[in-house]
Design a protein around this motif. Structure first.
Motif, short mmCIF file in Angstrom:
data_model
loop_
_atom_site.label_atom_id
_atom_site.label_comp_id
_atom_site.label_asym_id
_atom_site.label_seq_id
_atom_site.Cartn_x
_atom_site.Cartn_y
_atom_site.Cartn_z
N LYS A 1 0.69 -1.36 -0.20
CA LYS A 1 0.08 0.05 0.13
C LYS A 1 0.81 1.43 0.15
O LYS A 1 0.72 2.04 -0.56
CB LYS A 1 -0.87 0.12 1.26
N LEU A 2 1.97 1.20 0.82
CA LEU A 2 2.74 2.51 0.96
C LEU A 2 3.67 2.68 -0.13
O LEU A 2 3.89 3.61 -0.75
CB LEU A 2 3.60 2.62 2.21
N ALA B 1 2.64 1.93 -3.29
CA ALA B 1 1.79 2.27 -4.39
C ALA B 1 1.48 3.68 -4.30
O ALA B 1 1.48 4.39 -5.21
CB ALA B 1 0.56 1.64 -4.40
N GLU B 2 1.70 4.54 -3.07
CA GLU B 2 1.57 5.92 -2.66
C GLU B 2 2.93 6.36 -3.05
O GLU B 2 2.93 7.94 -3.24
CB GLU B 2 1.18 6.09 -1.28
N GLY B 3 4.25 5.95 -3.41
CA GLY B 3 5.17 6.40 -3.75
C GLY B 3 6.01 6.91 -2.49
O GLY B 3 7.05 7.65 -2.86
N LEU B 4 5.82 6.34 -1.39
CA LEU B 4 6.87 6.63 -0.32
C LEU B 4 8.06 5.97 -0.20
O LEU B 4 9.02 6.33 0.44
CB LEU B 4 6.18 6.05 0.98
N THR C 1 12.64 -3.54 8.42
CA THR C 1 11.16 -2.75 8.76
C THR C 1 10.89 -1.89 7.81
O THR C 1 11.84 -1.49 6.83
CB THR C 1 11.53 -2.22 10.15
N LEU C 2 9.89 -1.32 7.77
CA LEU C 2 9.25 -0.64 6.61
C LEU C 2 9.74 0.68 6.60
O LEU C 2 9.96 1.47 5.70
CB LEU C 2 7.71 -0.44 6.86
N ILE C 3 10.27 1.31 7.65
CA ILE C 3 10.95 2.42 7.84
C ILE C 3 12.41 2.45 6.95
O ILE C 3 12.78 3.61 6.41
CB ILE C 3 11.39 3.02 9.26
N ASP C 4 12.80 1.19 6.80
CA ASP C 4 13.97 0.88 6.13
C ASP C 4 13.97 1.40 4.40
O ASP C 4 14.75 1.92 3.80
CB ASP C 4 14.55 -0.29 6.15
N PHE C 5 12.66 1.18 4.05
CA PHE C 5 12.31 1.48 2.49
C PHE C 5 12.10 3.04 2.38
O PHE C 5 12.16 3.55 1.21
CB PHE C 5 11.10 0.71 2.12
N ALA C 6 11.57 3.81 3.63
CA ALA C 6 11.21 5.11 3.41
C ALA C 6 12.44 6.01 3.70
O ALA C 6 12.51 7.01 3.32
CB ALA C 6 10.12 5.66 4.53
N ALA C 7 13.52 5.36 4.33
CA ALA C 7 14.59 6.21 4.68
C ALA C 7 15.40 6.39 3.69
O ALA C 7 15.46 5.83 2.45
CB ALA C 7 15.56 5.36 6.10
N ASP C 8 16.33 7.65 3.68
CA ASP C 8 17.32 7.94 2.78
C ASP C 8 18.29 6.95 2.38
O ASP C 8 19.03 6.88 1.41
CB ASP C 8 17.75 9.51 2.70
N LEU C 9 18.72 6.35 3.55
CA LEU C 9 19.53 5.54 3.74
C LEU C 9 19.57 4.61 4.65
O LEU C 9 18.96 4.62 6.00
CB LEU C 9 21.07 6.04 3.86
#
Length: 470
Positions: free
Chosen positions: A124-125, A127-130, A252-260
């Motif tokens: 889901k996240l 698909a939103e481009g996060l 974790t999902l924050i790993d995919f949203a983080a810059d590094l």
């Protein structure tokens, strides 16, 4: 057949409310704390904030409710199809003759269900481009201030500070948060947003880099970093963010949203700053190479300059040569200008000799102008002679009509006090002052005859008319 007394015996008669209350007490006392495993079905959130749902398995279904105060503290967000273990108490709802579970806490039933939830949330996240790589920021090479979001009592912050001190000491600002349990996700999201709201001149200042860190743990322990609030806060951060949650195998999902992403908190510190000693060595090496290159460059340019100088003439000789050439050009210019003026003067004399003398033509024109002037004066006198005669005749006629000529013959002009001419006796009243104008001046006079002065009329009131008595 048995009558009613045989069936009922001595049982008391209860009202519906009394029986419902007794059932409610029995159920609540017997099942004051239970844990129920089932699949969520028919989930809905009321406008009041309360959560309503049903827990079911293959053979039964049970209604459940979670009050608003408890719903805000749940570790996960309920969804249809989610298999959970609900902890709470049983109670009845007398209004509908139902029983229901009042939920106090929720947890996923098994790691498989948890992984399924995370996979659906990740999809889901994404698909939103996060998680788009195009939105990632490059961390600064040498940050002045590093913000760390982690627990203040764990070993994580000590490992980060120790590794930063070894590599390149810099200022670290810690935002203490819970890293697991109820409220951890909210605190982590607020910490990331709080660092972004700081200004550069604030105290503490706005960091150049954020590290979100936690030590290893089970999948349930790391769930706070899988919450949507944390992932969205990391993706929305204007400050470059490094995720360092768990060990190398933990994701974790924050790993995919983080810059590094760093495999460990210690590795995050290594990614944040370079090694100061290596930088100094590299700087010294680059400085030496720069000095050597500059020396070679200057030597090459010096050699080339000497070679070019040998091909150049002496500048003093060149200046002397140019000065002499300037003097020669100046002399030639003076001579040329004099010759040019002489030629122009000779040409002027030649053209002037060819021109006729203007003086005879000028004398002829003056004589012609004098003749035309005399003719113009004669014609003007002829044109003015007849109008002058007519004007003189009109002047004599006007003079003969003047009342002054009449006065010279012995007549007088009579005027009243207002200066108006008196032409009739009726215009004069006895005693009226008059002015007599004679040939040589004015005289004052008073009229002794004429019309007597008019007496002012008195206002006579109208006679009162007596009415008829009959």
């Amino acid at each position: 057949m048995r009558n009613n007394e045989e069936i009922g015996g001595n049982l008391p008669v209860l009202s519906v409310a009394e029986l419902s209350a007794a059932l409610k007490r029995t159920v609540e006392d017997t099942f004051a704390l239970v844990r129920v495993r089932g699949e969520i079905s028919g989930f809905k959130r009321a406008a009041s904030g309360h959560l309503y749902m049903a827990l079911k398995d293959t053979e039964a279904l049970m209604d459940a409710v979670c009050w608003r105060g408890t719903a805000s503290r749940l570790a996960l967000r309920p969804e249809d199809g989610m298999e959970v273990i609900a902890t709470g108490r049983l109670t009845t709802y007398p209004g509908r003759s139902k029983y229901q579970l009042v939920i106090e806490s929720l947890e996923l039933a098994g790691e498989g269900a948890l992984l399924k939830l995370l996979e659906e949330r990740k999809r889901k996240l994404a698909a939103e481009g996060l998680f788009d790589a195009a939105t990632k920021q490059q961390p600064p090479f040498l940050p002045r201030v590093i913000g760390v979001v982690t627990s203040p009592t764990g070993a994580v912050i000590r490992d980060i500070l120790h590794r930063l001190s070894d590599r390149f000491p810099c200022r670290v600002v810690l935002w203490p948060v819970l890293v697991q349990g109820d409220g951890a996700a909210t605190q982590i999201a607020e910490a990331i947003a709080g660092f972004n709201k700081l200004s550069d001149d604030a105290e503490p200042p706005r960091p150049d880099l954020i590290i979100v860190a936690r030590g290893g743990g089970s999948l349930e322990d790391l769930m706070a970093f899988n919450e949507e609030a944390v992932v969205r806060a990391a993706a929305a951060s204007d400050i470059p963010l490094i995720s360092a949650v768990g060990h190398e195998t933990d994701t974790t999902l924050i790993d995919f949203a983080a810059d590094l992403r760093a495999p460990t908190p210690t590795a995050a510190a290594e990614l944040a700053v370079p090694v100061r000693g290596e930088l100094l060595a590299q700087l010294l090496d680059d400085g030496g190479r720069l000095v050597a290159a500059l020396t070679r460059f200057l030597e090459t340019r010096d050699t080339r300059l000497e070679g070019l100088a040998r091909g150049l003439v002496d500048p003093r000789r060149r200046i002397e040569e140019l000065a002499q050439r300037l003097d020669d050009k100046t002399e030639r210019l003076d001579n040329g200008l004099k010759s040019w003026l002489d030629r122009k003067e000779a040409a002027l004399y030649q053209w002037s000799a060819r021109l006729p003398d203007p003086r005879p033509r000028l004398a002829e024109a003056q004589a012609r102008l004098a003749g035309e002037t005399r003719a113009l004066h004669g014609a003007g006198r002829g044109l003015l002679r007849e109008p002058e005669s007519w004007l003189a005749h009109l002047g004599k006629l006007l003079d003969s009509y003047s009342y002054q000529k009449v006065l010279e013959r012995g007549f007088a002009l009579i005027r009243d006090a207002e200066g108006k001419a008196v032409t009739s006796v009726t215009q004069v009243q006895s005693g009226q002052p008059l002015t007599l104008t004679l040939r040589d001046g004015d005289l004052g006079a008073v009229a002794t005859g004429g019309t007597p002065p008019k007496k002012p009329k008195r206002d006579i009131p109208p006679k009162r008319q007596q009415g008829d008595l009959f």
